[in-house]
Design a protein around this motif. Structure first.
Motif, PDB file in Angstrom:
ATOM      1  N   UNK A  93     -13.905   5.843   8.205  1.00 49.75           N
ATOM      2  CA  UNK A  93     -14.214   6.917   7.261  1.00 49.75           C
ATOM      3  C   UNK A  93     -13.190   7.011   6.152  1.00 49.75           C
ATOM      4  N   UNK A  94     -13.403   7.934   5.160  1.00 52.21           N
ATOM      5  CA  UNK A  94     -12.524   7.980   4.002  1.00 52.21           C
ATOM      6  C   UNK A  94     -11.083   8.386   4.341  1.00 52.21           C
ATOM      7  N   UNK A  95     -10.892   9.193   5.416  1.00 49.17           N
ATOM      8  CA  UNK A  95      -9.524   9.604   5.771  1.00 49.17           C
ATOM      9  C   UNK A  95      -8.866   8.616   6.719  1.00 49.17           C
ATOM     10  N   UNK A  96      -9.624   7.599   7.145  1.00 50.69           N
ATOM     11  CA  UNK A  96      -9.079   6.678   8.134  1.00 50.69           C
ATOM     12  C   UNK A  96      -8.593   5.427   7.435  1.00 50.69           C
ATOM     13  N   UNK A  97      -7.678   4.739   8.108  1.00 50.16           N
ATOM     14  CA  UNK A  97      -7.231   3.481   7.566  1.00 50.16           C
ATOM     15  C   UNK A  97      -7.914   2.371   8.343  1.00 50.16           C
ATOM     16  N   UNK A  98      -8.500   1.395   7.639  1.00 51.14           N
ATOM     17  CA  UNK A  98      -9.281   0.370   8.326  1.00 51.14           C
ATOM     18  C   UNK A  98      -8.359  -0.630   9.026  1.00 51.14           C
ATOM     19  N   UNK A  99      -8.322  -0.560  10.354  1.00 46.41           N
ATOM     20  CA  UNK A  99      -7.479  -1.484  11.109  1.00 46.41           C
ATOM     21  C   UNK A  99      -8.321  -2.537  11.829  1.00 46.41           C
ATOM     22  N   UNK A 185       1.969   1.419   5.957  1.00 45.35           N
ATOM     23  CA  UNK A 185       0.664   1.437   6.629  1.00 45.35           C
ATOM     24  C   UNK A 185       0.844   1.561   8.144  1.00 45.35           C
ATOM     25  N   UNK A 186       1.858   0.903   8.685  1.00 43.06           N
ATOM     26  CA  UNK A 186       2.148   1.020  10.123  1.00 43.06           C
ATOM     27  C   UNK A 186       2.413   2.461  10.521  1.00 43.06           C
ATOM     28  N   UNK A 187       3.004   3.235   9.608  1.00 41.20           N
ATOM     29  CA  UNK A 187       3.321   4.634   9.936  1.00 41.20           C
ATOM     30  C   UNK A 187       2.039   5.440  10.153  1.00 41.20           C
ATOM     31  N   UNK A 196       1.344  13.711   0.732  1.00 39.34           N
ATOM     32  CA  UNK A 196       2.200  12.688   0.128  1.00 39.34           C
ATOM     33  C   UNK A 196       2.053  11.365   0.894  1.00 39.34           C
ATOM     34  N   UNK A 197       2.035  11.506   2.224  1.00 42.84           N
ATOM     35  CA  UNK A 197       1.865  10.342   3.081  1.00 42.84           C
ATOM     36  C   UNK A 197       0.527   9.651   2.764  1.00 42.84           C
ATOM     37  N   UNK A 198      -0.523  10.456   2.602  1.00 46.90           N
ATOM     38  CA  UNK A 198      -1.854   9.891   2.311  1.00 46.90           C
ATOM     39  C   UNK A 198      -1.821   9.117   0.996  1.00 46.90           C
ATOM     40  N   UNK A 199      -1.109   9.673   0.003  1.00 46.79           N
ATOM     41  CA  UNK A 199      -1.034   8.982  -1.297  1.00 46.79           C
ATOM     42  C   UNK A 199      -0.262   7.677  -1.174  1.00 46.79           C
ATOM     43  N   UNK A 200       0.850   7.725  -0.400  1.00 46.58           N
ATOM     44  CA  UNK A 200       1.647   6.499  -0.200  1.00 46.58           C
ATOM     45  C   UNK A 200       0.787   5.426   0.462  1.00 46.58           C
ATOM     46  N   UNK A 201      -0.049   5.862   1.422  1.00 46.37           N
ATOM     47  CA  UNK A 201      -0.908   4.914   2.126  1.00 46.37           C
ATOM     48  C   UNK A 201      -1.888   4.253   1.174  1.00 46.37           C
ATOM     49  N   UNK A 202      -2.476   5.096   0.329  1.00 44.74           N
ATOM     50  CA  UNK A 202      -3.450   4.565  -0.627  1.00 44.74           C
ATOM     51  C   UNK A 202      -2.796   3.529  -1.545  1.00 44.74           C
ATOM     52  N   UNK A 203      -1.595   3.890  -2.049  1.00 50.38           N
ATOM     53  CA  UNK A 203      -0.904   2.990  -2.978  1.00 50.38           C
ATOM     54  C   UNK A 203      -0.509   1.698  -2.273  1.00 50.38           C
ATOM     55  N   UNK A 204      -0.008   1.814  -1.029  1.00 51.44           N
ATOM     56  CA  UNK A 204       0.437   0.621  -0.298  1.00 51.44           C
ATOM     57  C   UNK A 204      -0.746  -0.271   0.024  1.00 51.44           C
ATOM     58  N   UNK A 205      -1.877   0.368   0.339  1.00 47.80           N
ATOM     59  CA  UNK A 205      -3.056  -0.408   0.676  1.00 47.80           C
ATOM     60  C   UNK A 205      -3.535  -1.203  -0.540  1.00 47.80           C
ATOM     61  N   UNK A 242     -15.082  -9.047   2.821  1.00 47.19           N
ATOM     62  CA  UNK A 242     -14.491  -7.711   2.930  1.00 47.19           C
ATOM     63  C   UNK A 242     -13.752  -7.468   4.236  1.00 47.19           C
ATOM     64  N   UNK A 243     -13.917  -8.378   5.193  1.00 47.53           N
ATOM     65  CA  UNK A 243     -13.260  -8.176   6.497  1.00 47.53           C
ATOM     66  C   UNK A 243     -11.886  -8.832   6.567  1.00 47.53           C
ATOM     67  N   UNK A 244     -11.618  -9.724   5.583  1.00 47.23           N
ATOM     68  CA  UNK A 244     -10.375 -10.503   5.638  1.00 47.23           C
ATOM     69  C   UNK A 244      -9.140  -9.623   5.455  1.00 47.23           C
ATOM     70  N   UNK A 245      -9.182  -8.757   4.436  1.00 45.39           N
ATOM     71  CA  UNK A 245      -7.973  -7.978   4.148  1.00 45.39           C
ATOM     72  C   UNK A 245      -7.583  -7.075   5.325  1.00 45.39           C
ATOM     73  N   UNK A 246      -8.524  -6.260   5.862  1.00 43.51           N
ATOM     74  CA  UNK A 246      -8.131  -5.431   7.009  1.00 43.51           C
ATOM     75  C   UNK A 246      -7.601  -6.259   8.184  1.00 43.51           C
ATOM     76  N   UNK A 247      -8.151  -7.455   8.362  1.00 40.80           N
ATOM     77  CA  UNK A 247      -7.685  -8.305   9.461  1.00 40.80           C
ATOM     78  C   UNK A 247      -6.230  -8.738   9.222  1.00 40.80           C
ATOM     79  N   UNK A 248      -5.929  -9.150   7.982  1.00 38.23           N
ATOM     80  CA  UNK A 248      -4.543  -9.549   7.657  1.00 38.23           C
ATOM     81  C   UNK A 248      -3.603  -8.358   7.813  1.00 38.23           C
ATOM     82  N   UNK A 249      -4.055  -7.189   7.354  1.00 37.32           N
ATOM     83  CA  UNK A 249      -3.206  -5.997   7.443  1.00 37.32           C
ATOM     84  C   UNK A 249      -2.954  -5.658   8.907  1.00 37.32           C
TER      85      UNK A 249
END
Ligand code: HEM
Length: 427
Positions: A93-99, A185-187, A196-205, A242-249
């Motif tokens: 979802x939009x608030x989740x990070x795709x792992x 992203x690990x955090x 602030x954390x959410x914004x950092x995540x977006x930028x790092x992603x 579209x699945x490659x990036x989340x897999x690498x992350x």
């Protein structure tokens, strides 16, 4: 909704959740909420004991379930009628990070896990031994030169970062940048803590997407013997673009926030039990792997995965409805007196009767566990060989997290005024 509107909605959800957790924990003494608050984060083990005293599987105030029982946690993690996301939910979802496949059910989980598997087979991992030994030696050379250092920031954290960036094939020049964004992203493995954390995540992603995109294109043109090159060579039937990036992350961050804590928790427990530290120093080759296994059980770096019922399930005599979650407190299961004698005692000589659940169980059993075990065993063995006089040199600061457990800062002294002697790699 506008960006500002989305941010406000997100912030009110986040801070609303925080307020209700504080009320449930401090006022109603709800154990699950207590685990998310400072006292439970500092020492969750008495809370797990309380939960276990209430039964092997206990209902939560929000209509879900929680367990600190070895038998129930193991059964849930192995049961294919449970998944990591509800049967009818789509992607993250939009608030989740795709792992990637960590958060997928079969068949997508099976397909993507199979793609990443060869890089972490016991045979492939054994081939990384020399590189890990070299990295550990270099880090100890640098850290030990001053006679004292921070075990976490100078040793336990840089080791897994160096190893995984190397295995992925990230060029040295870029590895700091990858590591910086990967750490942010690990955090998120412990949840998003502020706007602030959410914004950092977006930028790092976004930054990682750019960096991995470039690297991926390079390895398609000029493949090498590294994980990204192998992924780049996979056919369209195995993986969608579209699945490659989340897999690498996932591969980049899964080892960061976990192996660092395994090394930190091991050294913390060993220095807190000086006789066992001395035993390890007397025979590092024989005892390092045992010390790692006992730490995984006694103070697990990942404390609480969860699973959701995909259909009706009967468990421990209770009927669970589809969509109900079970929080599997693996840190508590690993200290269940039904599974271990004297479970609260740290003992590197322990003859284990049950496999601990620190790497989970069933189809999501940690893919990187052979690598994590090898890194931590080499780290402890070389630390004991090179710095037997190691001692704690100041107060330990723990991470203020509940899913992930380990020290954030741990000042140590080598007990020498000069740099300890370097041991050649390959031993
Ligand atoms: C001490 C170190 C580590 C610990 C304690 C640990 C723990 C775990 C746990 C508990 C899970 C399963 C979560 C669940 O069941 O929902 C997991 C999954 C996973 N871990 Fe680890 N991990 C460690 C190191 C690593 C390393 C070094 C890597 C690779 C670079 C890695 C890669 C993964 C991956 C890819 C998954 C997803 C597996 C799947 O969903 O099929 N882990 N890990």
């Amino acid at each position: 909704m506008s960006d500002v509107g989305q941010a406000i909605a997100f912030a009110s959800r986040l801070y609303g959740q925080r307020a209700s957790t504080a009320y449930a924990g401090y006022v109603r003494r709800d154990p699950l909420a207590l685990l998310r608050l400072r006292p439970g984060r500092a020492n969750p083990y008495p809370v797990y004991d309380r939960i276990r005293a209430g039964g092997r599987l206990v209902p939560t105030p929000l209509g879900n379930w929680v367990s600190a029982s070895y038998r129930v946690c193991d059964a849930v993690l192995r049961n294919r009628r449970f998944g990591v996301r509800p049967a009818d939910s789509g992607a993250a979802g939009p608030d989740e990070f795709d792992l990637s496949f960590l958060e997928m059910n079969p068949p997508d989980h099976t397909r993507l896990r199979r793609l990443a598997l060869p890089a972490f087979s016991p045979r492939a991992v054994a081939g990384y031994q020399d590189r890990i030994e070299r990295t550990v030696n270099d880090l100890l050379d640098r850290a030990g030169a001053a006679g004292g250092f921070d075990l976490v920031t100078a040793f336990a954290a840089p080791l897994p970062i160096t190893v995984i960036t190397d295995l992925l094939g990230i060029p040295d020049a870029d590895s700091r940048e990858f590591a910086r964004y990967g750490t942010v992203i690990g955090s998120a493995l412990d949840g998003i803590t502020s706007l602030r954390h959410a914004r950092q995540l977006q930028a790092s992603s976004a930054a990682l997407e750019r960096l991995f995109g470039k690297l991926f294109a390079l390895r398609q043109r000029e493949p090498r013997d590294d994980i990204i090159s192998h992924l780049a060579a996979a056919g369209a039937d195995q993986v969608e673009p579209g699945e490659i990036l989340p897999l690498c992350v996932l591969l980049l961050v899964a080892g960061f926030e976990t192996t660092v804590n395994l090394i930190g928790n091991s050294v913390l427990a060993l220095l807190g039990h000086p006789r066992q530290w001395r035993d390890l120093c007397a025979d590092p080759t024989a005892l390092a792997a045992k010390a790692v296994e006992e730490t995984l059980r006694y103070d697990s770096p990942v404390q609480l995965p969860s699973r959701v019922a995909l259909e009706s399930v009967e468990l421990d005599g209770k009927a669970l409805a589809p969509g109900q979650w079970v929080v599997t407190l693996i840190g508590g299961a690993n200290r269940d007196p039904e599974a271990y004698d004297n479970p609260g005692t740290f003992d590197i000589h322990r003859v284990a009767v049950a496999d601990h659940l620190a790497f989970s169980s069933g189809i999501h059993y940690c893919l990187g566990q052979p690598l994590a075990r090898l890194e931590a065993t080499i780290a402890l063995r070389m630390l004991a060989e090179r710095m037997p006089g190691l001692s704690q040199a100041g107060p330990v600061r723990r991470r203020n997290t509940s899913t992930i457990r380990g020290p954030a800062r741990m000042p140590v002294s080598t007990g020498r005024t000069r740099a300890p002697q370097r041991i050649p790699a390959g031993r």
